[in-house]
Design an enzyme around this catalytic site. Structure first.
Site, PDB file in Angstrom:
ATOM      1  N   ARG A  46      -2.070  -2.172  40.045  1.00 20.73           N
ATOM      2  CA  ARG A  46      -3.279  -1.340  39.469  1.00 20.73           C
ATOM      3  C   ARG A  46      -2.652  -0.057  38.609  1.00 20.73           C
ATOM      4  O   ARG A  46      -2.925   0.249  37.711  1.00 20.73           O
ATOM      5  CB  ARG A  46      -4.418  -0.969  40.295  1.00 20.73           C
ATOM      6  CG  ARG A  46      -5.398  -0.277  39.281  1.00 20.73           C
ATOM      7  CD  ARG A  46      -6.950  -0.040  39.859  1.00 20.73           C
ATOM      8  NE  ARG A  46      -6.887  -0.249  41.542  1.00 20.73           N
ATOM      9  CZ  ARG A  46      -6.451   0.673  42.339  1.00 20.73           C
ATOM     10  NH1 ARG A  46      -5.847   1.904  41.998  1.00 20.73           N
ATOM     11  NH2 ARG A  46      -6.540   0.541  43.688  1.00 20.73           N
ATOM     12  N   TYR A  98     -19.356  -1.012  15.477  1.00 20.21           N
ATOM     13  CA  TYR A  98     -19.154  -2.142  16.025  1.00 20.21           C
ATOM     14  C   TYR A  98     -20.262  -2.399  17.262  1.00 20.21           C
ATOM     15  O   TYR A  98     -20.657  -1.319  17.957  1.00 20.21           O
ATOM     16  CB  TYR A  98     -17.853  -2.276  16.792  1.00 20.21           C
ATOM     17  CG  TYR A  98     -17.462  -3.600  17.589  1.00 20.21           C
ATOM     18  CD1 TYR A  98     -17.583  -4.610  17.057  1.00 20.21           C
ATOM     19  CD2 TYR A  98     -17.586  -3.575  19.188  1.00 20.21           C
ATOM     20  CE1 TYR A  98     -17.401  -5.835  17.992  1.00 20.21           C
ATOM     21  CE2 TYR A  98     -17.483  -4.419  19.597  1.00 20.21           C
ATOM     22  CZ  TYR A  98     -17.335  -5.810  19.138  1.00 20.21           C
ATOM     23  OH  TYR A  98     -17.365  -6.791  20.074  1.00 20.21           O
ATOM     24  N   ASP A 170     -11.334   4.230  15.836  1.00 20.30           N
ATOM     25  CA  ASP A 170     -11.227   2.719  16.248  1.00 20.30           C
ATOM     26  C   ASP A 170     -10.426   2.015  15.275  1.00 20.30           C
ATOM     27  O   ASP A 170     -11.030   1.750  14.170  1.00 20.30           O
ATOM     28  CB  ASP A 170     -12.591   2.081  16.497  1.00 20.30           C
ATOM     29  CG  ASP A 170     -12.458   0.771  16.930  1.00 20.30           C
ATOM     30  OD1 ASP A 170     -11.518  -0.121  16.572  1.00 20.30           O
ATOM     31  OD2 ASP A 170     -13.447   0.284  17.508  1.00 20.30           O
ATOM     32  N   LYS A 195      -7.944  -8.704  18.727  1.00 17.78           N
ATOM     33  CA  LYS A 195      -7.995  -8.889  17.489  1.00 17.78           C
ATOM     34  C   LYS A 195      -6.634  -9.297  16.914  1.00 17.78           C
ATOM     35  O   LYS A 195      -5.764  -9.841  17.153  1.00 17.78           O
ATOM     36  CB  LYS A 195      -8.884  -8.160  16.391  1.00 17.78           C
ATOM     37  CG  LYS A 195     -10.117  -7.502  17.350  1.00 17.78           C
ATOM     38  CD  LYS A 195     -11.201  -8.690  17.570  1.00 17.78           C
ATOM     39  CE  LYS A 195     -12.353  -8.408  18.856  1.00 17.78           C
ATOM     40  NZ  LYS A 195     -13.218  -7.251  18.365  1.00 17.78           N
TER      41      LYS A 195
HETATM   42  C1  LIG Z   1     -13.877  -6.459  19.177  1.00 24.77           C
HETATM   43  C2  LIG Z   1     -14.084  -4.923  18.839  1.00 24.77           C
HETATM   44  C3  LIG Z   1     -14.163  -3.958  19.939  1.00 24.77           C
HETATM   45  C4  LIG Z   1     -14.162  -4.463  21.176  1.00 24.77           C
HETATM   46  O1  LIG Z   1     -13.133  -5.052  22.139  1.00 24.77           O
HETATM   47  P1  LIG Z   1     -13.303  -6.183  23.148  1.00 24.77           P
HETATM   48  O2  LIG Z   1     -11.847  -6.372  23.077  1.00 24.77           O
HETATM   49  O3  LIG Z   1     -14.249  -7.305  22.228  1.00 24.77           O
HETATM   50  O4  LIG Z   1     -13.898  -5.597  24.358  1.00 24.77           O
HETATM   51  C5  LIG Z   1     -14.105  -2.681  19.461  1.00 24.77           C
HETATM   52  N1  LIG Z   1     -14.121  -2.490  18.284  1.00 24.77           N
HETATM   53  C6  LIG Z   1     -14.107  -3.223  17.057  1.00 24.77           C
HETATM   54  C7  LIG Z   1     -13.986  -2.838  15.899  1.00 24.77           C
HETATM   55  C8  LIG Z   1     -13.921  -4.599  17.642  1.00 24.77           C
HETATM   56  O5  LIG Z   1     -13.792  -5.386  16.621  1.00 24.77           O
END
Ligand SMILES: *Cc1c(COP(=O)(O)O)cnc(C)c1O
Length: 381
Positions: A46, A98, A170, A195
Site C-alpha cells: 500500500r 464533470y 483536471d 481516459k
Molecule cells: C472520468 C473523469 C473523472 C473521474 O475519473 P474516474 O477514473 O472515472 O474515477 C474526473 N474528471 C474527468 C474530466 C473525467 O472525465
C-alpha cells in the site's frame, strides 16, 4: 527531453534486477526485510510498489511536475485532494464540472463542512468576486465537459496567487500531450488516467501531479493513510498506454477537425461545440494554452428532443454508445442521462446541456468511416 521522448523514457530505466526493458509488474503485497527495519526501501505494497513508482516518475515527467501520486480511480485522486481541506474551507469550481466530481463535492464532502460554489470560470470577474477568506482551492477543468468551454488557466492562476488560493486543474480532457497546467501556474494537476493516459478502455486509474514538495508530502501521506491505491497490473497498463499517448491524441485531434467540418455542414445539426472552431468563444485561449484542440466534440440537434438524440445514439456502428472517453475506439454518449445525470436539470439547461446534446470521443479509426457512420445515424432522425 521532448514530449515524444518523455513518454517512452521519462523517469524510467531498465529493471535494475534483471535488465527487463519494460517495467515489471511487481505483484506482491509485502517485501522481505533482512532484520527489522532493514530493507530495500519497500515495506508494504500500500505504501510502496516499484511498478507504481515507475508510473509516478513517468507521469511527473510528462506533465512537467516533480512528483506524481497514483490512485485507484480519478475520483479517488479527487478524494485525496478533498482530504487536504478542513471543515469551513471553500472550493470554487466550474458550473459544468464533470458529474462525478460534482457528486463527490456535494453528496460526500458537503456534510463534512466543505462548501463548493460553481460558476462560469470563463468570466474572470465573477471568479474574482467569488473568492473570500475561506476559499482554499479553485477547481478548474478545461475544456469543460460536455460543453467544451475554455478556461484561461494562466489568468485564473494569477487571480488565485494574488489571493493566496491554490489551483487544481483536471487535465483529463487534454492529457499532458495537449496542455501542461503546471507550466501555467497551477499547483496540482488531476487526471482520470482511465481516459487518454490509459487510452485503451481497459483500466480505471487516477493520478495527481505537482511541483511542490509540501503538497506532495501531504498527498503521499493520504495515499497511504486512506489506501485508495491502484494495483501494479493497472499501473503497468497505464505505463503502456502512455507510450503511444502523443500518437493517439494527435490522431484524434486530426480526425476531430474533419468530423467537426462534417457536422457543421449537416442539416440535422443545430450547433457544434469544439474549441478549434474560430467562432468558439474560447478559441484564442485554447490556441495559446493547448497544442491542438482535442478529440472531444459535442453537438446539438435541430430536432431538440431526447428521442431524436436517442435515435442517433442507437444507430451508430463504429461509435459505441458508452460512458467514458479517450480510448482508441470512438464513443458516443448522451450527457444529460449518462455522465451528467447527477446534475439537476435546471442547472444543466442553464449551461446549454440540453436533452438532445450528444458528446463524442473521437478514437483512432479511419475518419472517413467515422464520418460515414455519423451520417448514417443522423439520417435516421
Ligand atoms: C472520468 C473523469 C473523472 C473521474 O475519473 P474516474 O477514473 O472515472 O474515477 C474526473 N474528471 C474527468 C474530466 C473525467 O472525465
Amino acid at each position: 527531453m521532448k514530449f515524444a521522448t518523455k513518454v517512452i523514457h521519462g523517469g524510467l530505466s531498465a529493471d535494475p534486477q534483471t535488465g527487463a526493458v519494460m517495467t515489471p509488474i511487481y505483484q506482491t503485497s509485502t517485501y522481505k526485510q533482512d532484520s527489522p527495519g532493514v530493507h530495500k526501501g519497500y515495506e508494504y505494497a500500500r505504501t510502496q510498489n516499484p511498478t507504481r513508482g515507475a508510473l509516478e516518475a513517468n507521469l511527473a515527467s510528462i506533465e512537467n511536475g516533480k512528483h506524481a501520486v497514483c490512485f485507484g480511480s480519478g475520483l479517488a485522486a479527487q478524494d485525496a485532494v478533498m482530504k487536504l481541506l478542513e471543515p469551513g474551507d471553500e472550493i470554487i469550481s466550474t458550473n459544468d464540472l464533470y458529474g462525478g466530481s460534482y457528486r463527490q463535492m456535494m453528496a460526500v464532502y458537503a456534510k463534512y463542512g466543505i462548501k463548493c460554489t460553481f460558476l462560469d470560470m470563463s468570466n474572470l470577474q465573477e471568479l474574482k468576486d467569488a473568492i473570500n477568506d475561506n476559499t482554499k482551492l479553485i477547481w478548474a477543468e478545461t475544456p469543460t465537459n460536455p460543453m467544451l468551454k475554455i478556461i484561461d488557466v494562466q489568468a485564473i492562476c494569477d487571480i488565485a496567487k494574488d489571493k493566496g488560493v491554490q489551483v487544481l486543474v483536471d487535465n483529463t480532457f487534454c492529457s499532458p500531450y495537449l496542455q501542461n497546467p503546471l507550466d501555467l501556474g497551477a499547483d496540482i494537476v488531476l487526471h482520470s488516467a482511465t481516459k487518454y493516459l490509459g487510452g485503451h478502455s481497459d483500466v480505471v486509474h487516477g493520478c495527481l501531479i505537482m511541483k511542490d514538495d509540501g503538497i506532495h508530502d501531504k498527498l503521499r501521506f493520504i495515499q497511504n493513510a486512506s489506501g485508495a491505491v491502484p494495483g501494479p497490473q493497472d499501473c503497468f497498463l497505464i505505463l503502456r498506454g502512455i507510450k503511444t499517448l502523443h500518437l493517439r491524441v494527435q490522431r484524434a485531434c486530426d480526425s476531430a477537425k474533419k468530423i467537426v467540418d462534417f457536422l457543421q455542414g449537416h442539416d440535422a445539426v443545430s450547433k457544434v461545440y469544439y474549441p478549434g472552431l474560430e467562432e468558439h468563444p474560447g478559441h484564442e485561449i485554447a490556441a495559446s494554452q493547448m497544442k491542438d484542440f482535442g478529440g472531444m466534440i459535442s453537438f446539438d440537434l435541430k430536432k431538440n428532443t431526447q428521442e431524436a438524440s436517442y435515435t442517433v445514439l442507437s444507430n451508430t456502428h463504429y461509435f459505441t454508445l458508452a460512458e467514458s472517453l479517450g480510448g482508441v475506439e470512438s464513443l458516443i454518449g448522451h450527457p444529460a442521462s449518462m455522465t451528467h445525470a447527477s446534475i439537476p436539470k435546471e442547472d444543466r439547461l442553464k449551461v446549454g446541456l440540453t436533452d438532445s446534446l450528444i458528446r463524442i470521443s473521437v478514437g483512432v479509426e479511419d475518419p472517413d468511416d467515422l464520418i460515414a457512420d455519423l451520417d448514417k445515424a443522423l439520417k435516421t432522425i
